[in-house]
Design a protein around this motif. Structure first.
Motif, mmCIF file in Angstrom:
data_model
loop_
_atom_site.group_PDB
_atom_site.id
_atom_site.type_symbol
_atom_site.label_atom_id
_atom_site.label_comp_id
_atom_site.label_asym_id
_atom_site.label_seq_id
_atom_site.Cartn_x
_atom_site.Cartn_y
_atom_site.Cartn_z
ATOM 1 N N VAL A 1 -78.167 -38.401 78.008
ATOM 2 C CA VAL A 1 -79.066 -38.766 76.908
ATOM 3 C C VAL A 1 -80.373 -39.333 77.458
ATOM 4 C CG1 VAL A 1 -79.407 -40.362 74.974
ATOM 5 C CG2 VAL A 1 -77.247 -39.116 75.194
ATOM 6 N N LEU A 2 -80.282 -40.241 78.404
ATOM 7 C CA LEU A 2 -81.491 -40.842 78.971
ATOM 8 C C LEU A 2 -82.307 -39.811 79.750
ATOM 9 C CD1 LEU A 2 -80.157 -44.324 80.138
ATOM 10 C CD2 LEU A 2 -81.304 -43.712 77.997
ATOM 11 N N ALA A 3 -81.623 -38.926 80.481
ATOM 12 C CA ALA A 3 -82.337 -37.881 81.215
ATOM 13 C C ALA A 3 -83.049 -36.929 80.261
ATOM 14 C CB ALA A 3 -81.360 -37.108 82.102
ATOM 15 N N SER A 4 -82.421 -36.637 79.141
ATOM 16 C CA SER A 4 -83.039 -35.755 78.153
ATOM 17 C C SER A 4 -84.237 -36.424 77.485
ATOM 18 C CB SER A 4 -82.003 -35.341 77.108
ATOM 19 O OG SER A 4 -80.951 -34.605 77.705
ATOM 20 N N GLU A 5 -84.141 -37.736 77.259
ATOM 21 C CA GLU A 5 -85.281 -38.459 76.706
ATOM 22 C C GLU A 5 -86.477 -38.392 77.660
ATOM 23 O OE1 GLU A 5 -84.022 -42.411 75.804
ATOM 24 O OE2 GLU A 5 -82.951 -41.810 73.981
ATOM 25 N N ARG A 6 -86.210 -38.469 78.944
ATOM 26 C CA ARG A 6 -87.300 -38.372 79.922
ATOM 27 C C ARG A 6 -87.924 -36.979 79.901
ATOM 28 N NH1 ARG A 6 -83.655 -41.739 82.859
ATOM 29 N NH2 ARG A 6 -82.740 -39.972 83.937
ATOM 30 N N LEU A 7 -87.111 -35.951 79.709
ATOM 31 C CA LEU A 7 -87.650 -34.599 79.610
ATOM 32 C C LEU A 7 -88.536 -34.461 78.370
ATOM 33 C CD1 LEU A 7 -84.556 -32.382 80.546
ATOM 34 C CD2 LEU A 7 -86.604 -32.796 81.928
ATOM 35 N N GLY A 8 -88.067 -35.022 77.252
ATOM 36 C CA GLY A 8 -88.842 -34.946 76.027
ATOM 37 C C GLY A 8 -90.158 -35.686 76.119
ATOM 38 N N ALA A 9 -90.196 -36.721 76.952
ATOM 39 C CA ALA A 9 -91.409 -37.525 77.082
ATOM 40 C C ALA A 9 -92.511 -36.801 77.840
ATOM 41 C CB ALA A 9 -91.089 -38.840 77.782
ATOM 42 N N LEU A 10 -92.208 -35.665 78.462
ATOM 43 C CA LEU A 10 -93.207 -34.975 79.264
ATOM 44 C C LEU A 10 -94.383 -34.470 78.423
ATOM 45 C CD1 LEU A 10 -90.907 -32.938 81.693
ATOM 46 C CD2 LEU A 10 -92.175 -35.037 82.171
ATOM 47 N N HIS B 1 -94.749 -29.524 73.795
ATOM 48 C CA HIS B 1 -93.842 -29.287 74.917
ATOM 49 C C HIS B 1 -92.476 -28.926 74.363
ATOM 50 C CE1 HIS B 1 -92.094 -29.747 78.911
ATOM 51 N NE2 HIS B 1 -91.182 -30.554 78.424
ATOM 52 N N SER B 2 -91.813 -27.971 74.986
ATOM 53 C CA SER B 2 -90.443 -27.626 74.575
ATOM 54 C C SER B 2 -89.592 -27.418 75.817
ATOM 55 C CB SER B 2 -90.430 -26.369 73.697
ATOM 56 O OG SER B 2 -90.939 -25.254 74.403
ATOM 57 N N THR B 3 -88.354 -27.841 75.703
ATOM 58 C CA THR B 3 -87.408 -27.701 76.801
ATOM 59 C C THR B 3 -85.999 -27.752 76.209
ATOM 60 O OG1 THR B 3 -86.744 -28.593 78.963
ATOM 61 C CG2 THR B 3 -87.383 -30.192 77.283
ATOM 62 N N ARG B 4 -85.006 -28.005 77.022
ATOM 63 C CA ARG B 4 -83.642 -28.170 76.532
ATOM 64 C C ARG B 4 -83.057 -29.428 77.151
ATOM 65 N NH1 ARG B 4 -82.251 -23.880 73.444
ATOM 66 N NH2 ARG B 4 -80.123 -24.644 73.230
ATOM 67 N N THR B 5 -82.002 -29.908 76.548
ATOM 68 C CA THR B 5 -81.393 -31.144 77.026
ATOM 69 C C THR B 5 -80.948 -31.005 78.479
ATOM 70 O OG1 THR B 5 -79.344 -30.389 75.956
ATOM 71 C CG2 THR B 5 -80.662 -32.038 74.800
ATOM 72 N N ALA B 6 -80.980 -32.140 79.175
ATOM 73 C CA ALA B 6 -80.640 -32.161 80.591
ATOM 74 C C ALA B 6 -79.174 -31.791 80.818
ATOM 75 C CB ALA B 6 -80.914 -33.552 81.169
ATOM 76 N N PRO C 1 -82.145 -27.705 72.003
ATOM 77 C CA PRO C 1 -83.576 -27.614 72.275
ATOM 78 C C PRO C 1 -84.221 -28.979 72.071
ATOM 79 C CG PRO C 1 -83.101 -26.754 70.097
ATOM 80 C CD PRO C 1 -81.775 -27.080 70.720
ATOM 81 N N ILE C 2 -85.304 -29.220 72.785
ATOM 82 C CA ILE C 2 -86.093 -30.440 72.604
ATOM 83 C C ILE C 2 -87.539 -30.022 72.376
ATOM 84 C CG2 ILE C 2 -86.861 -32.620 73.610
ATOM 85 C CD1 ILE C 2 -84.523 -32.522 75.524
ATOM 86 N N TRP C 3 -88.114 -30.528 71.309
ATOM 87 C CA TRP C 3 -89.537 -30.309 71.067
ATOM 88 C C TRP C 3 -90.256 -31.654 71.059
ATOM 89 C CZ3 TRP C 3 -85.931 -27.589 68.075
ATOM 90 C CH2 TRP C 3 -85.971 -26.191 68.175
ATOM 91 N N THR C 4 -91.322 -31.767 71.827
ATOM 92 C CA THR C 4 -92.187 -32.925 71.735
ATOM 93 C C THR C 4 -93.367 -32.537 70.846
ATOM 94 O OG1 THR C 4 -91.561 -33.583 73.962
ATOM 95 C CG2 THR C 4 -93.493 -34.657 73.017
ATOM 96 N N MET C 5 -93.664 -33.392 69.873
ATOM 97 C CA MET C 5 -94.704 -33.092 68.899
ATOM 98 C C MET C 5 -95.740 -34.209 68.895
ATOM 99 S SD MET C 5 -92.472 -31.505 65.747
ATOM 100 C CE MET C 5 -93.921 -30.661 65.083
#
Length: 202
Positions: free
Chosen positions: A106-115, A180-185, A191-195
């Motif tokens: 969860v924390l790793a995925s939050e860091r990815l979303g923050a990009l 930015h879009s990616t997927r969970t770590a 999917p993760i979308w940063t808006m």
């Protein structure tokens, strides 16, 4: 023509109802079943809502609710400082209890979303939810407005990370765009979308 909903800043007295609103709003959100272990998930979600969705933003003065607290939005301000020591101690204690073995991913995925977050100071939408019985009345958009209006006045962006295309489309109606879009770590399950919403010119 119905009157627009009354929206106000949440107070300490609102914390139980605010937490309950988010707890009943989030069970059908894909992030919930992905992030929270199945055993005790209801209790884990309730504690997440109480602490991160309610108490932390209320103490910071960055939570807004409808007058009956049927909808709520919790933000992190651009100038947010460190938590008080006693609050940080509670967060450090309860984070593993809420996420269990899921905490690292969860924390790793939050860091990815923050990009995709803006480099400059910005408001960060941490949580928004509406009680199921009060949905489709524009209350979710209404509780976003105080901060979005402040963003426009102060010329500051707003940003959020979301995990479903439905929420992407919903935030687009309030002026957010995917940066930015990616997927969970690790598992790449969601999917993760940063808006980001840029401030509107007056």
């Amino acid at each position: 023509m119905s009157e627009p909903p009354v929206v106000r800043k949440a107070t300490r007295a609102d914390v139980p109802r605010l937490a309950a609103t988010l707890a009943v709003a989030y069970p059908d959100y894909r992030w919930t079943s992905w992030a929270l272990p199945e055993d005790g998930r209801t209790q884990r979600l309730s504690r997440w809502a109480e602490l991160w969705g309610a108490l932390v933003p209320v103490l910071a003065g960055t939570a807004w609710v409808t007058d009956d607290v049927s909808a709520a939005a919790a933000w992190v301000a651009p100038d947010a400082g460190e938590h008080a020591a006693d609050l940080q101690a509670v967060i450090d204690r309860d984070l593993p209890r809420v996420f269990g073995a899921r905490q690292p991913v969860v924390l790793a995925s939050e860091r990815l979303g923050a990009l995709g977050r803006p480099e400059e100071p910005h408001w960060w939408l941490h949580a928004v939810g509406t009680r199921p019985a009060a949905r489709h009345q524009g209350l979710g958009a209404a509780v976003l407005q105080p901060v979005l209006e402040r963003c426009d006045a102060d010329r500051v962006p707003a940003a959020a990370t979301v995990y479903t295309s439905t929420v992407v489309r919903w935030l687009q109606r309030s002026g957010f765009a995917v940066t930015h879009s990616t997927r969970t770590a690790v598992d790449h399950e969601l999917p993760i979308w940063t808006m980001v919403r840029q401030p509107k010119r007056s």
